[in-house]
Structures are given as C-alpha cells and as structure tokens.
Design a protein around this motif. Structure first.
Motif, PDB file in Angstrom:
ATOM      1  N   LEU A 127       0.835  -1.199   0.000  1.00 20.87           N
ATOM      2  CA  LEU A 127       0.000   0.000   0.000  1.00 20.87           C
ATOM      3  C   LEU A 127       0.875   1.257   0.000  1.00 20.87           C
ATOM      4  O   LEU A 127       0.557   2.245  -0.680  1.00 20.87           O
ATOM      5  CB  LEU A 127      -0.921  -0.005   1.221  1.00 20.87           C
ATOM      6  CG  LEU A 127      -1.849   1.219   1.375  1.00 20.87           C
ATOM      7  CD1 LEU A 127      -2.782   1.331   0.180  1.00 20.87           C
ATOM      8  CD2 LEU A 127      -2.644   1.118   2.681  1.00 20.87           C
ATOM      9  N   GLY A 128       1.974   1.183   0.713  1.00 18.67           N
ATOM     10  CA  GLY A 128       2.891   2.324   0.725  1.00 18.67           C
ATOM     11  C   GLY A 128       3.484   2.596  -0.640  1.00 18.67           C
ATOM     12  O   GLY A 128       3.649   3.753  -1.041  1.00 18.67           O
ATOM     13  N   ASN A 129       3.820   1.524  -1.372  1.00 19.53           N
ATOM     14  CA  ASN A 129       4.340   1.693  -2.728  1.00 19.53           C
ATOM     15  C   ASN A 129       3.303   2.345  -3.647  1.00 19.53           C
ATOM     16  O   ASN A 129       3.632   3.215  -4.468  1.00 19.53           O
ATOM     17  CB  ASN A 129       4.754   0.340  -3.323  1.00 19.53           C
ATOM     18  CG  ASN A 129       5.942  -0.275  -2.612  1.00 19.53           C
ATOM     19  OD1 ASN A 129       5.962  -1.480  -2.342  1.00 19.53           O
ATOM     20  ND2 ASN A 129       6.941   0.536  -2.275  1.00 19.53           N
ATOM     21  N   ILE A 130       2.058   1.915  -3.515  1.00 15.30           N
ATOM     22  CA  ILE A 130       0.991   2.461  -4.361  1.00 15.30           C
ATOM     23  C   ILE A 130       0.763   3.942  -4.047  1.00 15.30           C
ATOM     24  O   ILE A 130       0.555   4.770  -4.951  1.00 15.30           O
ATOM     25  CB  ILE A 130      -0.303   1.645  -4.187  1.00 15.30           C
ATOM     26  CG1 ILE A 130      -0.099   0.225  -4.727  1.00 15.30           C
ATOM     27  CG2 ILE A 130      -1.472   2.324  -4.887  1.00 15.30           C
ATOM     28  CD1 ILE A 130      -1.278  -0.691  -4.528  1.00 15.30           C
ATOM     29  N   ILE A 131       0.799   4.290  -2.754  1.00 13.48           N
ATOM     30  CA  ILE A 131       0.664   5.702  -2.377  1.00 13.48           C
ATOM     31  C   ILE A 131       1.838   6.514  -2.928  1.00 13.48           C
ATOM     32  O   ILE A 131       1.663   7.639  -3.421  1.00 13.48           O
ATOM     33  CB  ILE A 131       0.578   5.836  -0.844  1.00 13.48           C
ATOM     34  CG1 ILE A 131      -0.716   5.187  -0.335  1.00 13.48           C
ATOM     35  CG2 ILE A 131       0.655   7.296  -0.416  1.00 13.48           C
ATOM     36  CD1 ILE A 131      -0.833   5.167   1.180  1.00 13.48           C
ATOM     37  N   GLN A 176       5.966  13.098 -25.848  1.00 15.55           N
ATOM     38  CA  GLN A 176       6.627  12.014 -25.123  1.00 15.55           C
ATOM     39  C   GLN A 176       7.505  12.486 -23.958  1.00 15.55           C
ATOM     40  O   GLN A 176       8.420  11.790 -23.539  1.00 15.55           O
ATOM     41  CB  GLN A 176       7.468  11.167 -26.088  1.00 15.55           C
ATOM     42  CG  GLN A 176       6.633  10.458 -27.133  1.00 15.55           C
ATOM     43  CD  GLN A 176       7.440   9.553 -28.019  1.00 15.55           C
ATOM     44  OE1 GLN A 176       8.609   9.797 -28.256  1.00 15.55           O
ATOM     45  NE2 GLN A 176       6.820   8.502 -28.529  1.00 15.55           N
ATOM     46  N   ALA A 177       7.187  13.663 -23.398  1.00 13.72           N
ATOM     47  CA  ALA A 177       7.941  14.116 -22.226  1.00 13.72           C
ATOM     48  C   ALA A 177       7.653  13.237 -21.013  1.00 13.72           C
ATOM     49  O   ALA A 177       8.453  13.181 -20.085  1.00 13.72           O
ATOM     50  CB  ALA A 177       7.584  15.571 -21.915  1.00 13.72           C
ATOM     51  N   GLY A 178       6.504  12.549 -21.037  1.00 14.80           N
ATOM     52  CA  GLY A 178       6.159  11.681 -19.921  1.00 14.80           C
ATOM     53  C   GLY A 178       7.125  10.535 -19.718  1.00 14.80           C
ATOM     54  O   GLY A 178       7.254   9.997 -18.615  1.00 14.80           O
ATOM     55  N   LEU A 179       7.837  10.141 -20.781  1.00  8.72           N
ATOM     56  CA  LEU A 179       8.801   9.049 -20.644  1.00  8.72           C
ATOM     57  C   LEU A 179       9.958   9.438 -19.732  1.00  8.72           C
ATOM     58  O   LEU A 179      10.494   8.607 -18.998  1.00  8.72           O
ATOM     59  CB  LEU A 179       9.345   8.660 -22.025  1.00  8.72           C
ATOM     60  CG  LEU A 179       8.427   7.802 -22.901  1.00  8.72           C
ATOM     61  CD1 LEU A 179       9.064   7.568 -24.252  1.00  8.72           C
ATOM     62  CD2 LEU A 179       8.094   6.487 -22.218  1.00  8.72           C
ATOM     63  N   VAL A 180      10.349  10.714 -19.768  1.00 13.05           N
ATOM     64  CA  VAL A 180      11.444  11.170 -18.915  1.00 13.05           C
ATOM     65  C   VAL A 180      11.020  11.137 -17.451  1.00 13.05           C
ATOM     66  O   VAL A 180      11.738  10.638 -16.583  1.00 13.05           O
ATOM     67  CB  VAL A 180      11.884  12.587 -19.330  1.00 13.05           C
ATOM     68  CG1 VAL A 180      13.005  13.079 -18.423  1.00 13.05           C
ATOM     69  CG2 VAL A 180      12.330  12.589 -20.784  1.00 13.05           C
ATOM     70  N   THR A 181       9.842  11.682 -17.164  1.00 10.20           N
ATOM     71  CA  THR A 181       9.365  11.701 -15.780  1.00 10.20           C
ATOM     72  C   THR A 181       8.942  10.315 -15.307  1.00 10.20           C
ATOM     73  O   THR A 181       8.865  10.080 -14.100  1.00 10.20           O
ATOM     74  CB  THR A 181       8.179  12.678 -15.648  1.00 10.20           C
ATOM     75  OG1 THR A 181       7.166  12.320 -16.604  1.00 10.20           O
ATOM     76  CG2 THR A 181       8.614  14.103 -15.918  1.00 10.20           C
ATOM     77  N   MET A 182       8.693   9.409 -16.266  1.00  5.79           N
ATOM     78  CA  MET A 182       8.344   8.033 -15.894  1.00  5.79           C
ATOM     79  C   MET A 182       9.481   7.381 -15.125  1.00  5.79           C
ATOM     80  O   MET A 182       9.244   6.537 -14.235  1.00  5.79           O
ATOM     81  CB  MET A 182       8.046   7.241 -17.176  1.00  5.79           C
ATOM     82  CG  MET A 182       7.535   5.844 -16.939  1.00  5.79           C
ATOM     83  SD  MET A 182       5.852   5.850 -16.314  1.00  5.79           S
ATOM     84  CE  MET A 182       5.993   4.571 -15.089  1.00  5.79           C
ATOM     85  N   VAL A 183      10.708   7.753 -15.431  1.00 10.26           N
ATOM     86  CA  VAL A 183      11.869   7.202 -14.736  1.00 10.26           C
ATOM     87  C   VAL A 183      11.796   7.529 -13.247  1.00 10.26           C
ATOM     88  O   VAL A 183      12.147   6.710 -12.390  1.00 10.26           O
ATOM     89  CB  VAL A 183      13.168   7.758 -15.353  1.00 10.26           C
ATOM     90  CG1 VAL A 183      14.387   7.295 -14.562  1.00 10.26           C
ATOM     91  CG2 VAL A 183      13.279   7.345 -16.811  1.00 10.26           C
ATOM     92  N   MET A 184      11.321   8.733 -12.912  1.00  8.91           N
ATOM     93  CA  MET A 184      11.194   9.134 -11.518  1.00  8.91           C
ATOM     94  C   MET A 184      10.177   8.260 -10.780  1.00  8.91           C
ATOM     95  O   MET A 184      10.388   7.863  -9.634  1.00  8.91           O
ATOM     96  CB  MET A 184      10.792  10.608 -11.432  1.00  8.91           C
ATOM     97  CG  MET A 184      10.690  11.147 -10.019  1.00  8.91           C
ATOM     98  SD  MET A 184      10.382  12.928  -9.982  1.00  8.91           S
ATOM     99  CE  MET A 184       8.648  12.979 -10.389  1.00  8.91           C
ATOM    100  N   VAL A 185       9.066   7.936 -11.451  1.00 12.68           N
ATOM    101  CA  VAL A 185       8.041   7.091 -10.824  1.00 12.68           C
ATOM    102  C   VAL A 185       8.583   5.687 -10.573  1.00 12.68           C
ATOM    103  O   VAL A 185       8.369   5.101  -9.504  1.00 12.68           O
ATOM    104  CB  VAL A 185       6.782   7.045 -11.711  1.00 12.68           C
ATOM    105  CG1 VAL A 185       5.706   6.172 -11.068  1.00 12.68           C
ATOM    106  CG2 VAL A 185       6.237   8.446 -11.957  1.00 12.68           C
ATOM    107  N   LEU A 186       9.297   5.124 -11.556  1.00 11.95           N
ATOM    108  CA  LEU A 186       9.859   3.778 -11.387  1.00 11.95           C
ATOM    109  C   LEU A 186      10.912   3.758 -10.281  1.00 11.95           C
ATOM    110  O   LEU A 186      10.990   2.796  -9.503  1.00 11.95           O
ATOM    111  CB  LEU A 186      10.485   3.302 -12.703  1.00 11.95           C
ATOM    112  CG  LEU A 186       9.528   3.101 -13.878  1.00 11.95           C
ATOM    113  CD1 LEU A 186      10.300   2.672 -15.124  1.00 11.95           C
ATOM    114  CD2 LEU A 186       8.459   2.064 -13.547  1.00 11.95           C
ATOM    115  N   ASP A 187      11.713   4.815 -10.216  1.00 12.84           N
ATOM    116  CA  ASP A 187      12.762   4.878  -9.199  1.00 12.84           C
ATOM    117  C   ASP A 187      12.175   4.911  -7.789  1.00 12.84           C
ATOM    118  O   ASP A 187      12.776   4.396  -6.841  1.00 12.84           O
ATOM    119  CB  ASP A 187      13.621   6.122  -9.449  1.00 12.84           C
ATOM    120  CG  ASP A 187      14.763   6.234  -8.452  1.00 12.84           C
ATOM    121  OD1 ASP A 187      15.624   5.342  -8.439  1.00 12.84           O
ATOM    122  OD2 ASP A 187      14.785   7.213  -7.680  1.00 12.84           O
ATOM    123  N   THR A 188      10.980   5.478  -7.648  1.00 16.12           N
ATOM    124  CA  THR A 188      10.349   5.597  -6.330  1.00 16.12           C
ATOM    125  C   THR A 188      10.031   4.236  -5.725  1.00 16.12           C
ATOM    126  O   THR A 188      10.150   4.045  -4.506  1.00 16.12           O
ATOM    127  CB  THR A 188       9.053   6.434  -6.435  1.00 16.12           C
ATOM    128  OG1 THR A 188       9.382   7.711  -6.982  1.00 16.12           O
ATOM    129  CG2 THR A 188       8.398   6.615  -5.075  1.00 16.12           C
TER     130      THR A 188
END
Length: 561
Positions: free
Chosen positions: A430-434, A452-464
């Motif tokens: 649940l913490g990961n989902i939040i 396709q700027a979302g691909l760059v910021t997608m890296v930040m989400v995966l890193d989290t």
C-alpha cells in the motif's frame, strides 16, 4: 429603443457574409463580458438555409475531424499497399505538409503565451488574479489526483501485466537516460527561474549522470573485494554534469510572464503603456492563429498519416501490449468523458456536449501534434470565439494549464508503473501504491507540454518503487500512439477547466471594467433573419451593428431589444 448602424470599417476582417455586432448599454458603456447571448433563426429562414449555414460556419471543425480520420485510413491503405516498410525519406515526404503546419503553431507558442498571460494578469488587480489562479490550481490538482486514483484502480483491477514476461516484450536497444528523483525535482525547480530569458526560449537546464570511469570502477571493485559490474555502482555515486538541452523552457517563461503581469497591474497608469503593448501583441498573434488554423485539416491529415506509417507494427498494440493499451485507453476515456464532464455539469449546471463540440479543432490539433503547448493557440481561439469564454480567463488559465495540468500523463504513468511491476512479478505494498500516486502527480506537473515528455518523468516514478529505469522501454512500442490520446485528454481538461473557472469568476469579473464586446453572427443568411436576445439584464441595452462584410455597401439594421 434606438438601434444605430456603425459606418463601414476597412480594418474589420469578417468571414464573407458574416456580421459583427457590438452590444452597448444606452449610457454607452460596454456590455459585461460574461453576459450570454442567444442567436436564433427568424421565421423567414428556411430549414435548408439553416442547415447549409450551420455547415458553413462549422466547416473548419468538420474538416479537422475528417483530417484525423482520413489520415488514419490513408495510413492503413499505404501500409498494406506494399509488402515492405516505407523508408525514412518516404515518410519524410508524407510528413512535410504536416511538419510545416506544426512549425507554424510552434512559432506562435512563445509570443502568444507570454503576451496573453501578461495582458490577462495585468488587466486584473492582484486580488482578482489570486482568486482566478486559486480556482484554476484547485481544479488542476483535483482532476490530476482523480486521474491518478482512476489509473491505479484500473491497473490493480484489470492487472494488464499479469502473466507477462519481460523477455517476451520487444523493446528498443537504446535504454532510458539514467537519472534520479532528486535530480529531476531539482531540475524542475531550477527551470522555474531561468537566468537568461532569451536562452529559455530555446533551451532548458538538465542534470546528466556520467557513468563511472575505469579507474573508479576498479577502485569500487577493490573496495568490495569481489567481482562487480558497473551497474552495481549506485547512481548517487555517479559524477554529475550539467547541460543545456535544446527544448523550450515553458515553465520558466510562464513564471516570468506571471511576475511581469502582476507587476504591471500594481504599477497602475505608469504600467499601462507596456500593458497595452502586450495586449496588442496578444490580439495580433490571435489573428495570426486564426489564419494558421485554416491549415489544420491538411496539417493533421499528413501528421497522422506519417506517424502511423512510421509505427513498427499494428500487431504490437493488440498483441504483446494489448491489455496495457486497453487499460490506458479505458482510463483516458473514463476520465475525459465521464469524470471531467460530470465535474463541468455539476459546477456550471450545463451539459458539456456543445462546449466539447466547439473545441473539436483544438482536440483534433492536440491528437495530431501530440503537444499541449502547440495546441494553446488553437484552444484559445475556440474558447473565446465559439464558447464565449472571457479572454481574461482563457489567456490566464490556458497557458498555465498547458504547462502543469497533465491529467492524461498522470493516469498513464500510474498505469505504466503498475504494469511494469506486474510484468516483473514485483508485489507492491500500500505504501508503494501511495508513493506511485504522489510521484505520478508530481511528475505530470513537471512534464513539459512536448511530445513524449512523460517518458522522462516516468523514470522518476519507477525509481520511487525500486523498479529499474530501463524498464521504461517496455512500453515504448505503443507510447507514441498513447501519447496522442494523453494530449487529447490534457487539452480537454484544460478547456473544461477554463469554462469552470469562467463560471465561478463571473461575479468578480463583472465588477471590473470589461473590454469591448462583440458577437459574430455566422454567415448563414441575411442578418435580418436573426434575433439577438440577452438571457439576463434585457433592460437598458441597445444593439449597435457593424456592416456586413460582403458586400460592404449593404447597411442593415438588426432587431432592437
């Protein structure tokens, strides 16, 4: 009540057969900009003339939509007309007319956004700017949060990555740019305050991580006393390098325009000459935008055709990434046409269908260009000319919305992160989902309105959540296509937001000196066939009519109220 006829004005540029109607009070004061008018056909007008007139007045909208559909059909025909793939040069030939249209739109982005923001904010006092800004930001944050929550619910319910295998999904050989979440967030804040405004028009700041050298790698291997590879060295220990990336820093320019607009508003009469300059620039670029918009049917046709010819394979969308594609599409459709429209109806008490229909040109441009900022000029024209939104609202809200309000991107990043985790077989708490929901919201704000700027910021989400950054390449095969629907949803949300903010700000705007008000009667028939009615405040109003644009010598008088 007296009705007067204005003398012909050679500077008036109207659609042939149309007429511009200026509404003034009997005391000579302009009508409030938020007043609504209803133009209805008279008894003398036949059904055939009503239909043909409606077709003529909406011809550009119909042609823009047909351009998108025709582009898709033409691409399918060309792909199956021969066995082999089209070469890069052949696709460039097809892309050429669309590329010219896209270049024209991009040339208008910076001058239109900056001048519109400055003129809109400068014409409002600081208190009014704060109210409109607070309403816009509240709308942006609420819709973005709704998009993220919807994406998480769909991804956890449908589970598009269940049973998938990383090795079975084809991915490009080029990996994602290595980066860390703190670096992305700091770059975002740095770009808010560009040190050079001229440079901000063509470039923005970014942090680049340099891989360890052989000497550093040997030192790390000796320190661990065991065999390691370079990927085992954490990114936080990589050397940082700062570069200027060739991309418009829209965030920095928006912040500058906000500050200058507030400053000119506080200066009062001293700042009026400069404010008038930006107001004149804004109007001039809106006129140029109206010329460019007439090229949109041809532009979007060739843009869509070229992009679909460039796609690797249609089978990928319904094959390896089929469930992921359908999940994102379901989320975008639900958010755009159910969540956002319901919010518009509940707040304004009006059905949103006509409003959305009037935005068809902007939505078609958003789908074809895949860029929120490139769509701003067209969206402004649709909101002001067809939906009657106050320019002081549209030119304040839309440039900011195109920069920070990315509902489609937020939903896509939430679904993509969960999809990659499911393919990897990683169980998220649940913490990961939040954490995904928070970072998806922040990443969507930081995603510039470019393709396709979302691909760059997608890296930040995966890193989290501890997923490898290179896994972003798993979804690249369909990202270009989904990017168009994300941009469509982003522009739809911005436009409905402008309508909502305009509705909530009516009372406040009515207390301020309004600009000159005009209503354009579409070129359906003679203006005598129309009755112009005020929904409110019928008393004390008079109608002053402009000349018909063709023939110029015809002087007519509209029905007096």
């Amino acid at each position: 009540m007296d009705t007067t006829v204005m003398p012909p004005d050679a500077t008036d540029k109207l659609i042939p057969g149309s007429a511009r109607v200026e509404l003034t009070s009997t005391e000579g004061d302009p009508v409030k900009p938020n007043s609504r008018f209803k133009i209805t056909a008279g008894e003398n007008m036949s059904k055939f003339r009503q239909v043909t007139g409606c077709m003529r007045s909406n011809a550009l909208t119909i042609l823009s939509v047909l351009g998108v559909l025709s582009g898709g059909i033409l691409a399918v025909i060309l792909r199956y007309a021969r066995d082999g793939r089209y070469t890069q040069r052949e696709i460039a030939y097809v892309m050429f007319p669309g590329d010219l249209f896209l270049r024209m739109l991009k040339a208008l982005i910076i001058p239109l956004i900056v001048s519109s923001l400055i003129s809109a904010i400068g014409s409002l006092d600081l208190k009014m700017s704060g109210k409109i800004g607070a309403r816009a930001v509240a709308y942006y944050m609420s819709t973005t949060c709704c998009a993220v929550v919807l994406g998480i619910i769909l991804a956890t319910s449908i589970r598009p990555g269940k049973g998938g295998n990383v090795d079975e999904i084809s991915r490009p050989t080029q990996g994602a740019r290595p980066t860390t979440t703190p670096d992305l967030l700091m770059d975002l804040v740095r770009n808010l305050f560009p040190p050079n405004l001229i440079q901000a028009c063509i470039a923005q700041y970014k942090t680049v991580l340099v891989p360890p050298t052989d000497e550093q790698f040997l030192a790390a291997m000796n320190a661990t006393e065991g065999p390691i590879n370079k990927t085992a060295i954490p990114l936080s220990e990589w050397r940082m390098k700062y570069e200027i990336e060739p991309s418009t820093n829209i965030l920095g320019l928006v912040v500058f325009a906000l500050v200058l607009g507030i400053t000119l508003g506080k200066m009062g009469p001293k700042g009026k000459p400069l404010l008038d300059l930006f107001s004149c620039l804004s109007e001039a670029f809106m006129i140029i935008t109206s010329w460019v918009i007439h090229l949109s049917p041809i532009g979007v046709l060739f843009l869509v055709t070229a992009q679909m010819l460039e796609m690797e394979s249609f089978e990928v969308i319904v094959g390896q990434l089929g469930m992921y594609f359908l999940t994102v599409m379901l989320g975008l459709f639900t958010h755009g046409f159910i969540v956002l429209t319901s919010m518009y109806f509940l707040i304004t008490k009006r059905m949103p269908f006509q409003f959305i229909g009037n935005m068809a040109e902007a939505l078609a441009t958003a789908f074809a260009t895949s860029s929120s900022t490139a769509t701003v000029p067209v969206a402004l024209a649709c909101l002001e000319d067809k939906n009657g939104i106050d320019p002081r609202v549209t030119r304040f809200v839309m440039p900011i919305g195109a920069t920070i309000n990315m509902d489609g991107t937020a939903l896509y990043e939430a679904v993509a992160a969960l999809f990659i985790a499911q393919v990897r077989g990683v169980s998220l708490t649940l913490g990961n989902i939040i954490a995904i929901s928070i970072t998806s919201t922040a990443a969507s704000i930081g995603a510039a309105g470019i393709p396709q700027a979302g691909l760059v910021t997608m890296v930040m989400v995966l890193d989290t959540v501890g997923l490898p950054a290179e896994d972003v390449t798993l979804i690249l095969a369909v990202d270009w296509f989904l990017d168009r629907f994300r941009t469509f949803t982003n522009v739809l949300g911005d436009s409905l937001g402008a309508g909502i903010v305009n509705h909530l700000s009516k009372k406040d705007l009515s207390e301020m000196p309004p600009p000159q008000q005009f209503v354009t009667i579409p070129p359906m028939a003679n203006p005598d066939d129309f009755t112009i009615e005020m929904e409110k405040e019928l008393n004390g109003m008079a109608v002053t009519t402009a000349e018909r644009s063709q023939p110029a010598e015809d002087v007519w008088q509209s029905t007096s109220m």
